[in-house]
Design a protein around this motif. Structure first.
Motif, PDB file in Angstrom:
ATOM      1  N   ASP A  76       8.293  19.054 -22.824  1.00 19.50           N
ATOM      2  CA  ASP A  76       8.679  19.717 -21.595  1.00 19.50           C
ATOM      3  C   ASP A  76       8.144  21.167 -21.546  1.00 19.50           C
ATOM      4  O   ASP A  76       8.913  22.132 -21.626  1.00 19.50           O
ATOM      5  N   ASN A 225      18.497  16.638 -25.088  1.00 19.72           N
ATOM      6  CA  ASN A 225      18.476  15.180 -25.098  1.00 19.72           C
ATOM      7  C   ASN A 225      19.249  14.606 -26.273  1.00 19.72           C
ATOM      8  O   ASN A 225      18.832  13.647 -26.909  1.00 19.72           O
ATOM      9  N   ILE A 227      23.148  15.104 -26.072  1.00 18.79           N
ATOM     10  CA  ILE A 227      24.442  14.739 -25.484  1.00 18.79           C
ATOM     11  C   ILE A 227      24.326  13.645 -24.420  1.00 18.79           C
ATOM     12  O   ILE A 227      25.337  13.113 -23.984  1.00 18.79           O
ATOM     13  N   ILE A 228      23.100  13.297 -24.016  1.00 11.33           N
ATOM     14  CA  ILE A 228      22.974  12.148 -23.104  1.00 11.33           C
ATOM     15  C   ILE A 228      23.476  10.865 -23.764  1.00 11.33           C
ATOM     16  O   ILE A 228      23.791   9.908 -23.082  1.00 11.33           O
ATOM     17  N   GLY A 255      18.486  19.473 -22.347  1.00 13.04           N
ATOM     18  CA  GLY A 255      17.315  18.776 -21.822  1.00 13.04           C
ATOM     19  C   GLY A 255      17.191  18.969 -20.314  1.00 13.04           C
ATOM     20  O   GLY A 255      18.152  19.320 -19.639  1.00 13.04           O
ATOM     21  N   ALA A 256      15.996  18.714 -19.804  1.00 17.01           N
ATOM     22  CA  ALA A 256      15.694  19.012 -18.404  1.00 17.01           C
ATOM     23  C   ALA A 256      16.631  18.289 -17.435  1.00 17.01           C
ATOM     24  O   ALA A 256      16.919  18.804 -16.355  1.00 17.01           O
ATOM     25  N   HIS A 257      17.119  17.123 -17.801  1.00 12.47           N
ATOM     26  CA  HIS A 257      17.966  16.368 -16.884  1.00 12.47           C
ATOM     27  C   HIS A 257      19.392  16.212 -17.394  1.00 12.47           C
ATOM     28  O   HIS A 257      20.100  15.278 -17.028  1.00 12.47           O
ATOM     29  N   GLU A 258      19.798  17.130 -18.260  1.00 12.11           N
ATOM     30  CA  GLU A 258      21.187  17.141 -18.710  1.00 12.11           C
ATOM     31  C   GLU A 258      21.945  18.221 -17.954  1.00 12.11           C
ATOM     32  O   GLU A 258      21.370  19.226 -17.550  1.00 12.11           O
ATOM     33  N   SER A 259      23.248  18.013 -17.797  1.00 13.10           N
ATOM     34  CA  SER A 259      24.042  19.064 -17.169  1.00 13.10           C
ATOM     35  C   SER A 259      25.421  19.095 -17.800  1.00 13.10           C
ATOM     36  O   SER A 259      25.834  18.157 -18.471  1.00 13.10           O
TER      37      SER A 259
END
Lengths: 280, 187
Positions: A76, A225, A227-228, A255-259
């Motif tokens: 990323d 990437n 905690i996903i 990660g880019a798509h974690e919140s």
């Protein structure tokens, strides 16, 4: 076919016989990895459960295989570019910079960060800690040696982050790969230079169970990437740990798509994958 | 009112125009979530959502991990992640190894969606150059959902649709306009 009940029985058996607790892992992907493990090992779920509870070495292998260990150099690039131009310059004046790579897997993220720090003249002041649930992965990370062919594509990422300047397209910085790693095409290896391999402190650490084992607070915590693979409840618990382990104004990088969901999100100001701990 | 709870669409090489046609035809009040699992170039991250959004009345998002799945949105699987539908009607992301040389893998998204929605799922496979998606569509069928493939004669690359038709007895083989009509009739 593995049923949800099979998976629950497996998780319970592992929990009873070891320190590992997968109760709060995310359902679908966990089950899928169990199924894959059964195919790879030519076992059924009962055999896998029995052998994992009796044989410690086999259990470590099982844990390695059901936790996800895909990572790459400068994964990323956008994140690394933000780090390089927006975040790290603010920390440069600090005497020490404390960094934790939580769930470091095979370690490419650690070496990416070390290379970036070195390029910015911040290598000496950095105190770098790294942890993973799996001892085999920690060994791989410590050794800093990777398959060349597999990582070949990621040299593009290196170029994007280290050599190019997105704010000035005319500028390219000449940095030879040999400054940081040796490539042996015959042996098919990329090996990180010794000064990089010696830098980080590695410890086995399970985010489910362990607290902050480094007796330090941190300016930056990486946990990308990881905690996903956890359910909401466990995610919140882990974020709470990170929140408590950060200095004020420290950054948690996901990660880019974690919140972050739930009330613990209020502890942070968010810009993309960067969570800055608020002052209270 | 439709009995379905979600539409999931898989596509690869040659599917971009079809996807654009479909998303631009759906009204803002389309009553179901639409999940798009498309193979994309790994390093092309930005621009794709924006390009689709210009044409679409529905909101298009790349979901974050654990995001609740809501009606009236189009969800595009983020590049370089697998996209799962979890119990509790949320998404989950994963960086596990590539499956069928792909991440996102259409099979994985379809498996998890069919497990979650059972017969209340519409699965659609479009143009594509590999067989990722075939097992996924089979799983939709086995769970009682409705299966549709784009007419292979119309596909730029028919491998994916033909593999799907080999894997299972699909309910409908539709041209792009028919796919659009079908979806609009769900409203």
């Amino acid at each position: 076919m593995v049923t949800d009940e099979d998976v629950q029985r497996f998780i319970t058996a592992i929990k009873m016989s070891s320190t590992y607790d997968f109760t709060d892992y995310s359902d679908r992907s966990f089950k899928r990895r169990i199924e894959k493990l059964l195919v790879d090992n030519h076992m059924d779920i009962n055999q896998l459960t029995l052998k994992s509870t009796k044989d410690k070495d086999f259990l470590e292998k099982t844990v390695r295989d059901i936790t996800v260990n895909t990572t790459e150099l400068f994964r990323d690039p956008e994140m690394w570019i933000t780090l390089k131009y927006q975040i790290l310059p603010k920390l440069k004046k600090n005497k020490s910079i404390f960094i934790w790579h939580a769930g470091c897997s095979s370690g490419q993220e650690i070496y990416s960060m070390l290379i970036l720090l070195h390029e910015l003249g911040m290598f000496e002041q950095a105190k770098v800690f790294a942890s993973d649930i799996n001892s085999e992965m920690l060994e791989t990370a410590k050794n800093g040696q990777y398959k060349y062919r597999f990582n070949l594509g990621y040299l593009d990422n290196f170029d994007k982050v280290i050599k190019e300047n997105p704010y000035n397209y005319e500028q390219t910085i000449q940095v030879d790969y040999e400054k940081y790693f040796d490539i042996d095409k015959v042996k098919d290896t990329i090996t990180m230079k010794q000064f990089l391999r010696e830098k980080a402190v590695f410890r086995k650490h399970d985010l489910v169970r362990d607290g902050n084992i480094f007796y330090s607070k941190f300016d930056i915590i990486f946990c990308r990437n990881v905690i996903i693979y956890f359910n909401n409840k466990l995610q919140n618990k882990v974020i709470e740990l990170f929140s408590n382990s950060l200095y004020r104004d420290g950054y948690l990088i996901l990660g880019a798509h974690e919140s972050i969901l739930g009330t613990v999100a209020n502890n942070f100001d968010r810009t993309k994958g960067f969570y800055k701990k608020k002052q209270f | 009112m439709t009995d379905y709870k979600a539409v999931i669409i898989g596509g690869s090489a040659g599917s971009f125009q079809v996807v654009t046609k479909i998303v631009s035809s759906l009204p803002a009040n389309f009553p179901l979530p639409v999940i798009l699992c498309l193979h994309r170039l790994k390093h092309v991250r930005s621009g794709f959502v924006e390009a689709l959004s210009i044409k679409a009345a529905m909101q298009i998002v790349e979901p974050t991990d654990k995001e609740p799945i809501k009606t009236g949105k189009i969800y595009l699987a983020p590049a370089n992640y697998h996209l799962y539908v979890e119990l509790g009607n949320r998404f989950a992301l994963s960086t596990e190894d590539v499956v069928n040389h792909s991440r996102p893998s259409i099979d994985l998204s379809f498996f998890s969606a069919s497990y979650n929605y059972k017969k209340k799922l519409v699965g659609i496979i479009l143009s594509g150059a590999n067989k990722d998606g075939a097992m996924g569509l089979k799983s939709v069928k086995e769970n009682g959902g409705l299966t549709i493939v784009q007419d292979p004669n119309e596909c730029q690359v028919p491998t994916m649709t033909l593999a799907s038709m080999n894997a299972t007895q699909v309910d409908h083989v539709f041209s792009t306009p028919k796919i659009v009509d079908f979806l609009l009739n769900l409203t």
